[in-house]
Design a protein around this motif. Structure first.
Motif, PDB file in Angstrom:
ATOM      1  N   ARG A  67       0.817  -1.219   0.000  1.00 19.32           N
ATOM      2  CA  ARG A  67       0.000   0.000   0.000  1.00 19.32           C
ATOM      3  C   ARG A  67       0.848   1.266   0.000  1.00 19.32           C
ATOM      4  O   ARG A  67       0.415   2.308  -0.500  1.00 19.32           O
ATOM      5  N   SER A  68       2.050   1.172   0.526  1.00 20.05           N
ATOM      6  CA  SER A  68       2.936   2.336   0.443  1.00 20.05           C
ATOM      7  C   SER A  68       3.548   2.449  -0.943  1.00 20.05           C
ATOM      8  O   SER A  68       3.892   3.543  -1.391  1.00 20.05           O
ATOM      9  N   GLN A  69       3.662   1.301  -1.632  1.00 24.95           N
ATOM     10  CA  GLN A  69       4.211   1.308  -2.994  1.00 24.95           C
ATOM     11  C   GLN A  69       3.203   1.895  -3.980  1.00 24.95           C
ATOM     12  O   GLN A  69       3.521   2.724  -4.814  1.00 24.95           O
ATOM     13  N   TYR A  70       1.950   1.426  -3.887  1.00 22.34           N
ATOM     14  CA  TYR A  70       0.916   1.858  -4.837  1.00 22.34           C
ATOM     15  C   TYR A  70      -0.131   2.711  -4.126  1.00 22.34           C
ATOM     16  O   TYR A  70      -0.794   2.248  -3.196  1.00 22.34           O
ATOM     17  N   ARG A  71      -0.279   3.930  -4.614  1.00 23.47           N
ATOM     18  CA  ARG A  71      -1.219   4.879  -4.007  1.00 23.47           C
ATOM     19  C   ARG A  71      -2.441   5.139  -4.894  1.00 23.47           C
ATOM     20  O   ARG A  71      -3.486   5.551  -4.389  1.00 23.47           O
ATOM     21  N   THR A  72      -2.308   4.912  -6.189  1.00 18.99           N
ATOM     22  CA  THR A  72      -3.379   5.220  -7.131  1.00 18.99           C
ATOM     23  C   THR A  72      -3.617   4.004  -8.019  1.00 18.99           C
ATOM     24  O   THR A  72      -2.666   3.416  -8.540  1.00 18.99           O
ATOM     25  N   PHE A  73      -4.892   3.658  -8.207  1.00 21.18           N
ATOM     26  CA  PHE A  73      -5.252   2.465  -8.979  1.00 21.18           C
ATOM     27  C   PHE A  73      -6.232   2.831 -10.087  1.00 21.18           C
ATOM     28  O   PHE A  73      -7.138   3.637  -9.897  1.00 21.18           O
ATOM     29  N   VAL A  74      -6.008   2.203 -11.237  1.00 20.14           N
ATOM     30  CA  VAL A  74      -6.927   2.332 -12.374  1.00 20.14           C
ATOM     31  C   VAL A  74      -7.274   0.921 -12.829  1.00 20.14           C
ATOM     32  O   VAL A  74      -6.379   0.098 -13.032  1.00 20.14           O
ATOM     33  N   VAL A  75      -8.560   0.626 -12.961  1.00 19.54           N
ATOM     34  CA  VAL A  75      -9.007  -0.703 -13.382  1.00 19.54           C
ATOM     35  C   VAL A  75      -9.835  -0.572 -14.652  1.00 19.54           C
ATOM     36  O   VAL A  75     -10.901   0.049 -14.639  1.00 19.54           O
ATOM     37  N   ASP A  76      -9.337  -1.157 -15.728  1.00 16.66           N
ATOM     38  CA  ASP A  76     -10.050  -1.151 -17.005  1.00 16.66           C
ATOM     39  C   ASP A  76     -10.945  -2.395 -17.079  1.00 16.66           C
ATOM     40  O   ASP A  76     -10.704  -3.385 -16.384  1.00 16.66           O
ATOM     41  N   GLU A  77     -11.958  -2.353 -17.933  1.00 18.80           N
ATOM     42  CA  GLU A  77     -12.896  -3.466 -18.121  1.00 18.80           C
ATOM     43  C   GLU A  77     -13.456  -3.928 -16.778  1.00 18.80           C
ATOM     44  O   GLU A  77     -13.538  -5.128 -16.486  1.00 18.80           O
ATOM     45  N   TYR A  78     -13.885  -2.976 -15.978  1.00 20.51           N
ATOM     46  CA  TYR A  78     -14.294  -3.286 -14.604  1.00 20.51           C
ATOM     47  C   TYR A  78     -15.548  -4.159 -14.566  1.00 20.51           C
ATOM     48  O   TYR A  78     -15.821  -4.786 -13.540  1.00 20.51           O
ATOM     49  N   GLN A  79     -16.308  -4.211 -15.666  1.00 25.92           N
ATOM     50  CA  GLN A  79     -17.495  -5.059 -15.681  1.00 25.92           C
ATOM     51  C   GLN A  79     -17.126  -6.543 -15.661  1.00 25.92           C
ATOM     52  O   GLN A  79     -17.981  -7.385 -15.404  1.00 25.92           O
ATOM     53  N   ASP A  80     -15.867  -6.859 -15.918  1.00 29.74           N
ATOM     54  CA  ASP A  80     -15.438  -8.258 -15.972  1.00 29.74           C
ATOM     55  C   ASP A  80     -14.714  -8.708 -14.707  1.00 29.74           C
ATOM     56  O   ASP A  80     -14.129  -9.803 -14.681  1.00 29.74           O
ATOM     57  N   VAL A  81     -14.737  -7.897 -13.667  1.00 31.13           N
ATOM     58  CA  VAL A  81     -14.045  -8.267 -12.426  1.00 31.13           C
ATOM     59  C   VAL A  81     -14.783  -9.415 -11.741  1.00 31.13           C
ATOM     60  O   VAL A  81     -16.005  -9.423 -11.639  1.00 31.13           O
ATOM     61  N   SER A  82     -14.013 -10.399 -11.275  1.00 27.40           N
ATOM     62  CA  SER A  82     -14.581 -11.513 -10.518  1.00 27.40           C
ATOM     63  C   SER A  82     -14.537 -11.186  -9.026  1.00 27.40           C
ATOM     64  O   SER A  82     -13.827 -10.260  -8.606  1.00 27.40           O
ATOM     65  N   PRO A  83     -15.286 -11.925  -8.208  1.00 27.71           N
ATOM     66  CA  PRO A  83     -15.203 -11.693  -6.754  1.00 27.71           C
ATOM     67  C   PRO A  83     -13.781 -11.785  -6.207  1.00 27.71           C
ATOM     68  O   PRO A  83     -13.399 -11.021  -5.321  1.00 27.71           O
ATOM     69  N   LEU A  84     -12.979 -12.712  -6.751  1.00 24.43           N
ATOM     70  CA  LEU A  84     -11.605 -12.857  -6.275  1.00 24.43           C
ATOM     71  C   LEU A  84     -10.762 -11.644  -6.658  1.00 24.43           C
ATOM     72  O   LEU A  84      -9.977 -11.134  -5.847  1.00 24.43           O
ATOM     73  N   GLN A  85     -10.901 -11.167  -7.869  1.00 30.64           N
ATOM     74  CA  GLN A  85     -10.151  -9.975  -8.288  1.00 30.64           C
ATOM     75  C   GLN A  85     -10.586  -8.748  -7.491  1.00 30.64           C
ATOM     76  O   GLN A  85      -9.759  -7.905  -7.131  1.00 30.64           O
ATOM     77  N   GLN A  86     -11.875  -8.634  -7.205  1.00 32.78           N
ATOM     78  CA  GLN A  86     -12.350  -7.519  -6.403  1.00 32.78           C
ATOM     79  C   GLN A  86     -11.776  -7.581  -4.985  1.00 32.78           C
ATOM     80  O   GLN A  86     -11.408  -6.548  -4.414  1.00 32.78           O
ATOM     81  N   ARG A  87     -11.670  -8.789  -4.449  1.00 33.69           N
ATOM     82  CA  ARG A  87     -11.091  -8.941  -3.112  1.00 33.69           C
ATOM     83  C   ARG A  87      -9.624  -8.505  -3.108  1.00 33.69           C
ATOM     84  O   ARG A  87      -9.168  -7.815  -2.183  1.00 33.69           O
ATOM     85  N   LEU A  88      -8.884  -8.880  -4.157  1.00 35.97           N
ATOM     86  CA  LEU A  88      -7.486  -8.466  -4.256  1.00 35.97           C
ATOM     87  C   LEU A  88      -7.387  -6.948  -4.371  1.00 35.97           C
ATOM     88  O   LEU A  88      -6.541  -6.316  -3.706  1.00 35.97           O
ATOM     89  N   LEU A  89      -8.239  -6.353  -5.178  1.00 41.56           N
ATOM     90  CA  LEU A  89      -8.236  -4.899  -5.333  1.00 41.56           C
ATOM     91  C   LEU A  89      -8.526  -4.216  -4.004  1.00 41.56           C
ATOM     92  O   LEU A  89      -7.887  -3.217  -3.649  1.00 41.56           O
ATOM     93  N   ASP A  90      -9.478  -4.738  -3.251  1.00 47.10           N
ATOM     94  CA  ASP A  90      -9.812  -4.160  -1.938  1.00 47.10           C
ATOM     95  C   ASP A  90      -8.605  -4.200  -0.998  1.00 47.10           C
ATOM     96  O   ASP A  90      -8.355  -3.245  -0.245  1.00 47.10           O
ATOM     97  N   LEU A  91      -7.859  -5.298  -1.050  1.00 45.77           N
ATOM     98  CA  LEU A  91      -6.683  -5.414  -0.185  1.00 45.77           C
ATOM     99  C   LEU A  91      -5.575  -4.478  -0.645  1.00 45.77           C
ATOM    100  O   LEU A  91      -4.837  -3.936   0.186  1.00 45.77           O
ATOM    101  N   TRP A  92      -5.429  -4.295  -1.935  1.00 49.01           N
ATOM    102  CA  TRP A  92      -4.463  -3.308  -2.417  1.00 49.01           C
ATOM    103  C   TRP A  92      -4.824  -1.909  -1.922  1.00 49.01           C
ATOM    104  O   TRP A  92      -3.964  -1.142  -1.513  1.00 49.01           O
TER     105      TRP A  92
END
Length: 704
Positions: free
Chosen positions: A215-240
């Motif tokens: 979290r100190s490494q990455y401060r800003t996130f951009v997610v393309d094709e967000y309609q295709d996110v799976s529950p697992l990918q969303q969980r990873l994004l939340d933790l990031w």
């Protein structure tokens, strides 16, 4: 600096500029097809970097394909933001897993499985379950769905209760195979691609030091094709994110076509509920397609209605974005009805030949179909017409032998300084491997090899021109470095030749001319679309196909599978109201003939009494009424079933029950769509046995 910032924003429309200048999240960009979403988000990142709001190394942009991530990195470099990380979810997670595994877990990171089939076969052998290639493919897809939906083997039965289990197996057997597969991986010290995400999630969830470092490494996130996110990918994004809201998501619910893999648009549609203060920007100006193509795409989505008589009619259909065409007018879309599949392929090849002779490059033309099995007729028709083609989804570009040999030769030559322009030098070097400025007369492997080498020379020219426009030098060593990076991320250059691809594989791509083929009931929508959600996904898939076309669009279907076969097929229901009314004595549309009867209590078709048992309901008649099937056909089906069951070492009823065979013999379905309506014929059995059954029921007919 100010001048360069102005250049970054120059050429953006008002909505794209709003995206580019909204540098703090949360931001939700609803972007229709062809509206320049990649342009908007890459310019946003570059603008943030050049204004000092973003530190390049602290921005992580994630998307869903290596090609899309490679394109994003290329654009960011051209905009002076080369330090930004642009990766797929899996690539980003793997990089983190490789770095943190020694301190978080210890030891060596397990090897990664490229394909699940071999391990699933071993898992089945341990359980003494017989499997074939089709079963292993279906099992692999089901395991992937379960894992990205965050379901374990133990919880699979409950989680999948509303899903049809694959390959004719029951849920409990699939659960046992799932667990056995996990055991095989553990024994061999291996993980699969879904494990990369699961393990990264587990480490971030359990090790606060690792989570804090990321979290100190990455401060800003951009997610393309967000309609295709799976529950697992969303969980990873939340933790990031770790509770932060510096997030920009981009997507379009109308382009959700991967629900079967666990993708869901729920995260996109619920973004403003999760982030009440989020800014929403809609991109609706379509720069890709002509007004004629855009109008057809809009009409397809607007025509959506609940399907009569199918389950799930309350499925949510979010209001689609209505695209506004920005290009000049072009030709109207063409609709073609052909006698059979061979005639349809010949018609398409003829139209492609006319476009190529008129100056359109083959690489700017695509033939798109619903299933990969449809490609053969078009491969033959194009080859007969002397038109080169490439199959998308085949061997990866950088794994081709000639490409590997070319890179080796280019790397060796790069060690010798020269002033010769890189494109010319590249062509000279690759001439020894078969490159010539003009296409060879031969086809087959010779043509494919030439197309690969030509793609490398063309890429050298494109990169040299791009660097020159920025005032930068470009040496052969730079080109080799670019190829190494592209090979690592599978960011292949454009290969000359007409593209043959499934509609799913075409997502994210575009061509000047697109031929949508095989648009008949049973293929579009596919026969195993059984509920409202399935029909809606098929409609969105056709929408994606339409919106791949820039100028020329052709939609076609055939009335029979083989020449001389019975004309039993009907055009796709999705074309009702879009295509011209069928010509005929009455001039009436056949849409009404396809309306389904309302569902009611199951009655015997002979005496109209209520059907009491499952077998009676499957046959459509009660036990007291005489059968009306052809006994010879029934016996042929039984003999075929016996052979199939013996070959697979399974009981005969596992293939089909007697009641199902009787129902087939009585219904005498003429095509795959009709066979799918016979009770007891599910999706996997239809794919595995459908054509064999039709050949028995209709000897010498369209299935022969």
């Amino acid at each position: 600096m100010a001048a360069f910032e102005d250049l970054i924003l120059a050429g953006l429309d008002d909505e794209q500029r709003e995206v580019a200048t909204t540098l703090r999240g949360p931001l939700c960009v609803l972007a229709g097809a062809g509206t320049g979403k990649t342009r908007a988000i890459t310019h946003r990142i570059a603008y943030g970097v050049h204004t000092g709001v973003y530190v390049p190394q602290q921005v992580l942009a994630v998307t869903f394909t290596a090609r899309a991530a490679g394109e994003m990195r290329t654009r960011l470099r051209e905009l002076g933001a080369g330090g930004v990380q642009a990766r797929t979810f899996h690539a980003a997670a793997l990089r983190q897993l490789q770095y943190f595994w020694p301190q978080a877990i210890g030891g060596q990171l397990p090897g990664i499985v490229d394909h699940k089939a071999q391990l699933l076969a071993e898992a089945a052998r341990r359980l003494r379950i017989n499997t074939d290639r089709a079963t292993l493919r279906d099992l692999a897809a089901e395991v992937e769905w379960a894992k990205v939906s965050m379901h374990t083997a133990e919880g699979y039965v409950q989680a999948a209760r509303d899903r049809t289990p694959p390959a004719g197996l029951d849920h409990t057997t699939v659960s046992r195979l799932f667990q056995s597969y996990e055991d095989v991986k553990t024994d061999r010290h291996l993980i699969d691609f879904e494990d990369v995400l699961l393990l990264t999630v587990a480490i971030l969830d359990e090790d606060q030091r690792v989570a804090a470092e990321i979290r100190s490494q990455y401060r800003t996130f951009v997610v393309d094709e967000y309609q295709d996110v799976s529950p697992l990918q969303q969980r990873l994004l939340d933790l990031w994110l770790g509770g932060r809201d510096e997030l920009c998501v981009v997507g379009d619910a109308s382009q959700t076509i991967y629900s079967f893999t666990g993708a869901t648009p729920a995260h996109l549609l619920g973004f403003t509920r999760r982030y009440p203060g989020a800014k929403v920007v809609r991109l609706v100006r379509d720069y890709r397609s002509t007004p004629q193509v855009v109008h057809l795409a809009n009409r397809l989505l607007a025509a959506r209605r609940p399907e009569p008589g199918v389950p799930g009619q309350g499925v949510e259909w979010p209001p689609p974005l209505e695209l506004v065409a920005q290009r000049d007018s072009g030709p109207d879309p063409e609709f073609a009805e052909c006698a059979d599949d061979v005639a349809e392929a010949a018609h398409v090849a003829s139209r492609i030949r006319a476009l190529v002779d008129g100056g359109l490059a083959p690489a700017s033309i695509a033939v798109l179909y619903r299933t990969n099995g449809q490609s053969e007729a078009y491969e033959q028709a194009l080859a007969s017409a002397g038109i080169g083609y490439q199959l998308r989804g085949g061997e990866r570009f950088f794994q081709r032998r000639e490409v590997r040999e070319a890179i080796l030769q280019l790397r060796a030559a790069s060690r010798t300084p020269t002033d010769e322009p890189v494109p010319q030098l590249c062509g000279d070097i690759l001439a020894s491997l078969g490159y010539t400025p003009d296409a060879p007369a031969a086809g087959g492997a010779v043509r494919e090899r030439w197309e690969s080498l030509t793609a490398l020379v063309a890429l050298a020219g494109d990169l040299a021109a791009s660097r020159a426009a920025r005032g930068e030098g470009f040496a052969l060593a730079d080109f080799v470095a670019e190829l190494d990076e592209r090979a690592a991320t599978q960011h292949a250059p454009t290969v000359q030749g007409v593209t043959l691809a499934s509609l799913h594989a075409a997502k994210g791509l575009e061509w000047d001319a697109v031929f949508l083929v095989g648009l008949s009931e049973g293929l579009m929508p596919i026969s195993f679309a059984e509920d409202q959600a399935g029909y809606d996904e098929e409609r969105r898939l056709l929408y994606v196909g339409i919106t791949r076309a820039r100028i020329h669009l052709s939609l076609s279907w055939s009335l029979s599978r083989t020449p001389g076969g019975r004309a039993h097929r009907r055009p796709s229901r999705f074309l009702d109201g879009l295509r011209p009314a069928p010509a005929g004595p009455t001039g009436r549309s056949d849409a009404g003939a396809r309306r389904r009867r309302p569902a009611g209590p199951p009655l015997c078709r002979s005496c109209r009494t209520l059907l009491a048992t499952a077998a009676e309901r499957k046959l459509g008649r009660c036990a007291n009424c005489p059968p009306d099937y052809d006994e010879a056909v029934f016996e042929e089906l039984r003999a075929w079933r016996l052979k199939v069951s013996q070959d697979a070492a399974v009981p005969a009823f596992v293939v089909f029950t007697d009641a199902t065979l009787m129902a087939m013999a009585e219904a005498r379905p003429a095509d795959v769509s009709g066979l799918a309506k016979v009770p007891g014929v599910g999706r996997s059995k239809l794919e595995r046995y459908g054509q064999d059954v039709l050949d028995i029921i209709n000897p010498g007919g369209p299935g022969a």
